[in-house]
Design a protein around this motif. Structure first.
Motif, PDB file in Angstrom:
ATOM      1  N   MET A 126      12.166   2.649  -8.378  1.00 23.55           N
ATOM      2  CA  MET A 126      11.434   2.722  -7.112  1.00 23.55           C
ATOM      3  C   MET A 126      11.091   1.308  -6.634  1.00 23.55           C
ATOM      4  O   MET A 126      10.645   0.481  -7.433  1.00 23.55           O
ATOM      5  N   VAL A 127      11.299   1.055  -5.357  1.00 19.34           N
ATOM      6  CA  VAL A 127      10.999  -0.253  -4.771  1.00 19.34           C
ATOM      7  C   VAL A 127       9.490  -0.387  -4.575  1.00 19.34           C
ATOM      8  O   VAL A 127       8.843   0.489  -3.991  1.00 19.34           O
ATOM      9  N   THR A 128       8.932  -1.488  -5.066  1.00 19.47           N
ATOM     10  CA  THR A 128       7.499  -1.756  -4.940  1.00 19.47           C
ATOM     11  C   THR A 128       7.252  -2.709  -3.772  1.00 19.47           C
ATOM     12  O   THR A 128       7.848  -3.791  -3.711  1.00 19.47           O
ATOM     13  N   VAL A 129       6.391  -2.294  -2.850  1.00 24.47           N
ATOM     14  CA  VAL A 129       6.126  -3.061  -1.634  1.00 24.47           C
ATOM     15  C   VAL A 129       4.647  -3.444  -1.588  1.00 24.47           C
ATOM     16  O   VAL A 129       3.768  -2.587  -1.753  1.00 24.47           O
ATOM     17  N   THR A 130       4.381  -4.728  -1.369  1.00 22.57           N
ATOM     18  CA  THR A 130       3.018  -5.182  -1.091  1.00 22.57           C
ATOM     19  C   THR A 130       2.914  -5.489   0.393  1.00 22.57           C
ATOM     20  O   THR A 130       3.675  -6.299   0.921  1.00 22.57           O
ATOM     21  N   VAL A 131       2.008  -4.805   1.061  1.00 18.19           N
ATOM     22  CA  VAL A 131       1.819  -4.938   2.509  1.00 18.19           C
ATOM     23  C   VAL A 131       0.634  -5.862   2.740  1.00 18.19           C
ATOM     24  O   VAL A 131      -0.522  -5.485   2.494  1.00 18.19           O
ATOM     25  N   TRP A 132       0.916  -7.087   3.198  1.00 19.08           N
ATOM     26  CA  TRP A 132      -0.135  -8.082   3.389  1.00 19.08           C
ATOM     27  C   TRP A 132      -0.518  -8.173   4.864  1.00 19.08           C
ATOM     28  O   TRP A 132       0.334  -8.177   5.744  1.00 19.08           O
ATOM     29  N   ASN A 133      -1.809  -8.252   5.102  1.00 23.55           N
ATOM     30  CA  ASN A 133      -2.322  -8.332   6.467  1.00 23.55           C
ATOM     31  C   ASN A 133      -3.515  -9.272   6.502  1.00 23.55           C
ATOM     32  O   ASN A 133      -4.385  -9.221   5.634  1.00 23.55           O
ATOM     33  N   GLU A 134      -3.539 -10.098   7.524  1.00 24.89           N
ATOM     34  CA  GLU A 134      -4.702 -10.962   7.763  1.00 24.89           C
ATOM     35  C   GLU A 134      -5.993 -10.141   7.905  1.00 24.89           C
ATOM     36  O   GLU A 134      -7.054 -10.544   7.442  1.00 24.89           O
ATOM     37  N   PHE A 135      -5.922  -9.007   8.601  1.00 22.34           N
ATOM     38  CA  PHE A 135      -7.037  -8.068   8.756  1.00 22.34           C
ATOM     39  C   PHE A 135      -8.268  -8.730   9.362  1.00 22.34           C
ATOM     40  O   PHE A 135      -9.388  -8.574   8.883  1.00 22.34           O
ATOM     41  N   ARG A 136      -8.048  -9.426  10.458  1.00 23.36           N
ATOM     42  CA  ARG A 136      -9.162 -10.019  11.194  1.00 23.36           C
ATOM     43  C   ARG A 136      -9.339  -9.334  12.557  1.00 23.36           C
ATOM     44  O   ARG A 136     -10.452  -8.964  12.929  1.00 23.36           O
ATOM     45  N   HIS A 137      -8.236  -9.192  13.309  1.00 28.56           N
ATOM     46  CA  HIS A 137      -8.341  -8.575  14.634  1.00 28.56           C
ATOM     47  C   HIS A 137      -9.004  -7.201  14.563  1.00 28.56           C
ATOM     48  O   HIS A 137      -9.853  -6.864  15.390  1.00 28.56           O
ATOM     49  N   GLU A 138      -8.611  -6.396  13.579  1.00 29.60           N
ATOM     50  CA  GLU A 138      -9.082  -5.013  13.513  1.00 29.60           C
ATOM     51  C   GLU A 138     -10.580  -4.938  13.227  1.00 29.60           C
ATOM     52  O   GLU A 138     -11.215  -3.917  13.470  1.00 29.60           O
ATOM     53  N   ARG A 139     -11.162  -6.001  12.715  1.00 31.22           N
ATOM     54  CA  ARG A 139     -12.602  -6.029  12.451  1.00 31.22           C
ATOM     55  C   ARG A 139     -13.384  -6.729  13.545  1.00 31.22           C
ATOM     56  O   ARG A 139     -14.599  -6.546  13.653  1.00 31.22           O
ATOM     57  N   GLU A 140     -12.709  -7.540  14.358  1.00 27.93           N
ATOM     58  CA  GLU A 140     -13.405  -8.371  15.336  1.00 27.93           C
ATOM     59  C   GLU A 140     -13.091  -8.009  16.787  1.00 27.93           C
ATOM     60  O   GLU A 140     -13.824  -8.449  17.686  1.00 27.93           O
ATOM     61  N   ASN A 141     -12.024  -7.263  17.033  1.00 31.03           N
ATOM     62  CA  ASN A 141     -11.574  -6.962  18.391  1.00 31.03           C
ATOM     63  C   ASN A 141     -11.603  -5.448  18.602  1.00 31.03           C
ATOM     64  O   ASN A 141     -10.978  -4.696  17.846  1.00 31.03           O
ATOM     65  N   ASP A 142     -12.321  -4.995  19.630  1.00 29.71           N
ATOM     66  CA  ASP A 142     -12.483  -3.557  19.848  1.00 29.71           C
ATOM     67  C   ASP A 142     -11.153  -2.866  20.121  1.00 29.71           C
ATOM     68  O   ASP A 142     -10.912  -1.750  19.631  1.00 29.71           O
ATOM     69  N   ASP A 143     -10.283  -3.488  20.906  1.00 27.87           N
ATOM     70  CA  ASP A 143      -8.994  -2.862  21.218  1.00 27.87           C
ATOM     71  C   ASP A 143      -8.127  -2.731  19.972  1.00 27.87           C
ATOM     72  O   ASP A 143      -7.462  -1.707  19.764  1.00 27.87           O
ATOM     73  N   ALA A 144      -8.129  -3.769  19.128  1.00 24.72           N
ATOM     74  CA  ALA A 144      -7.362  -3.706  17.882  1.00 24.72           C
ATOM     75  C   ALA A 144      -7.945  -2.659  16.941  1.00 24.72           C
ATOM     76  O   ALA A 144      -7.208  -1.914  16.284  1.00 24.72           O
ATOM     77  N   ARG A 145      -9.276  -2.586  16.887  1.00 21.21           N
ATOM     78  CA  ARG A 145      -9.923  -1.600  16.022  1.00 21.21           C
ATOM     79  C   ARG A 145      -9.600  -0.179  16.472  1.00 21.21           C
ATOM     80  O   ARG A 145      -9.425   0.721  15.646  1.00 21.21           O
ATOM     81  N   GLU A 146      -9.508   0.015  17.776  1.00 22.07           N
ATOM     82  CA  GLU A 146      -9.176   1.347  18.295  1.00 22.07           C
ATOM     83  C   GLU A 146      -7.770   1.756  17.880  1.00 22.07           C
ATOM     84  O   GLU A 146      -7.526   2.920  17.540  1.00 22.07           O
ATOM     85  N   GLN A 147      -6.825   0.832  17.931  1.00 29.14           N
ATOM     86  CA  GLN A 147      -5.445   1.147  17.555  1.00 29.14           C
ATOM     87  C   GLN A 147      -5.296   1.321  16.047  1.00 29.14           C
ATOM     88  O   GLN A 147      -4.608   2.221  15.571  1.00 29.14           O
ATOM     89  N   TYR A 148      -5.929   0.424  15.292  1.00 26.66           N
ATOM     90  CA  TYR A 148      -5.730   0.384  13.835  1.00 26.66           C
ATOM     91  C   TYR A 148      -7.088   0.307  13.133  1.00 26.66           C
ATOM     92  O   TYR A 148      -7.461  -0.736  12.598  1.00 26.66           O
ATOM     93  N   PRO A 149      -7.846   1.415  13.146  1.00 22.80           N
ATOM     94  CA  PRO A 149      -9.221   1.364  12.629  1.00 22.80           C
ATOM     95  C   PRO A 149      -9.321   0.953  11.162  1.00 22.80           C
ATOM     96  O   PRO A 149     -10.324   0.365  10.754  1.00 22.80           O
ATOM     97  N   ASP A 150      -8.315   1.265  10.371  1.00 25.37           N
ATOM     98  CA  ASP A 150      -8.325   0.888   8.955  1.00 25.37           C
ATOM     99  C   ASP A 150      -7.448  -0.326   8.679  1.00 25.37           C
ATOM    100  O   ASP A 150      -7.275  -0.703   7.511  1.00 25.37           O
ATOM    101  N   GLY A 151      -6.892  -0.917   9.721  1.00 26.04           N
ATOM    102  CA  GLY A 151      -6.051  -2.089   9.565  1.00 26.04           C
ATOM    103  C   GLY A 151      -4.568  -1.777   9.695  1.00 26.04           C
ATOM    104  O   GLY A 151      -4.106  -0.698   9.315  1.00 26.04           O
ATOM    105  N   ILE A 152      -3.827  -2.720  10.249  1.00 28.19           N
ATOM    106  CA  ILE A 152      -2.384  -2.579  10.375  1.00 28.19           C
ATOM    107  C   ILE A 152      -1.747  -2.318   9.013  1.00 28.19           C
ATOM    108  O   ILE A 152      -0.788  -1.541   8.891  1.00 28.19           O
TER     109      ILE A 152
END
Length: 238
Positions: free
Chosen positions: A1-27
């Motif tokens: 099985m291929v193991t994938v690590t999904v890395w995200n800065e995770f700043r917009h989703e906590r600081e920007n209302d529009d980003a939080r609306e699209q991705y409430p738990d993070g991209i």
């Protein structure tokens, strides 16, 4: 099985209302979720975790790393960048997504500025398949149409891709090399442009298909390890 690590800065989703609306738990949670549904072994990592979540142990257990960053590229520790670069050269796959063109690790691997034109104006995008026989395009139609995108335009200051898979056209008239494949050492790198933080791009089934295909393509395939440096001859020399 291929193991994938999904890395995200995770700043917009906590600081920007529009980003939080699209991705409430993070991209990262959205990407990890649909990759998990397709049978990959997924984990997530974010910028504010110790060592950005990319410890030696995590990277040793990662076949493919996906990377999303935008406003905090400079906060990524150079030691972690060194670590990721080394793993890619040793065979780990890397998927650089959207604004990750400016990430330290992608710029390091490309050796160029990775600069481009951009405009955020909710433009329609047509993402054309220009290499229909490539594994990354499997199950995808001749083009993918996105109703709202951030425009990225040429010139894209990267080395010529080993294979160009997608080219985008935007409503404002620009074009862009949106799906670029590179080899660096033993590793495969795929840059994929779609994926702005305030547009629901990662919910699009065709985008999800492309990313799943790209994970399969970028995963290590095994084979002999090359040997370097001085060595004795295989046959007797006179």
């Amino acid at each position: 099985m291929v193991t994938v690590t999904v890395w995200n800065e995770f700043r917009h989703e906590r600081e920007n209302d529009d980003a939080r609306e699209q991705y409430p738990d993070g991209i990262h949670e959205v990407i990890a979720g649909f990759l998990d549904e397709r049978g990959f072994d997924t984990r997530t990592a974010t910028l504010d975790e110790p060592e950005h979540g990319l410890t030696e142990e995590v990277l040793d257990d990662t076949d493919v790393l996906t990377w999303w960053g935008h406003i905090a590229h400079d906060e990524v520790d150079d030691e972690v960048v060194d670590r990721v670069q080394e793993r890619v050269l040793d065979g780990m796959g890397l998927l650089a997504l959207h604004s990750a063109h400016y990430s330290k690790v992608f710029k390091r691997l490309m050796g160029t500025s990775c600069s481009l034109k951009w405009r955020e104006d909710e433009e329609r995008e047509r993402l054309w398949v220009v290499e229909p026989g490539h594994p990354i395009t499997e199950g995808v139609d001749e083009y993918i149409e996105l109703p709202e995108s951030e425009m990225y335009g040429e010139r894209f200051d990267v080395p010529a891709p080993d294979t160009l898979v997608f080219t985008s056209w935007f409503e404002g008239g620009e074009v862009f090399r949106s799906g670029c494949c590179f080899r660096r050492g033993a590793g495969k790198v795929f840059y994929f442009r779609p994926g702005h933080e305030t547009y629901p791009v990662y919910y699009e089934p065709e985008i999800q298909q492309v990313l799943a295909n790209a994970v399969e393509w970028a995963a290590p395939t095994g084979g002999p390890d090359p040997e370097f440096g001085e060595r004795d001859p295989l046959e007797p020399l006179d």
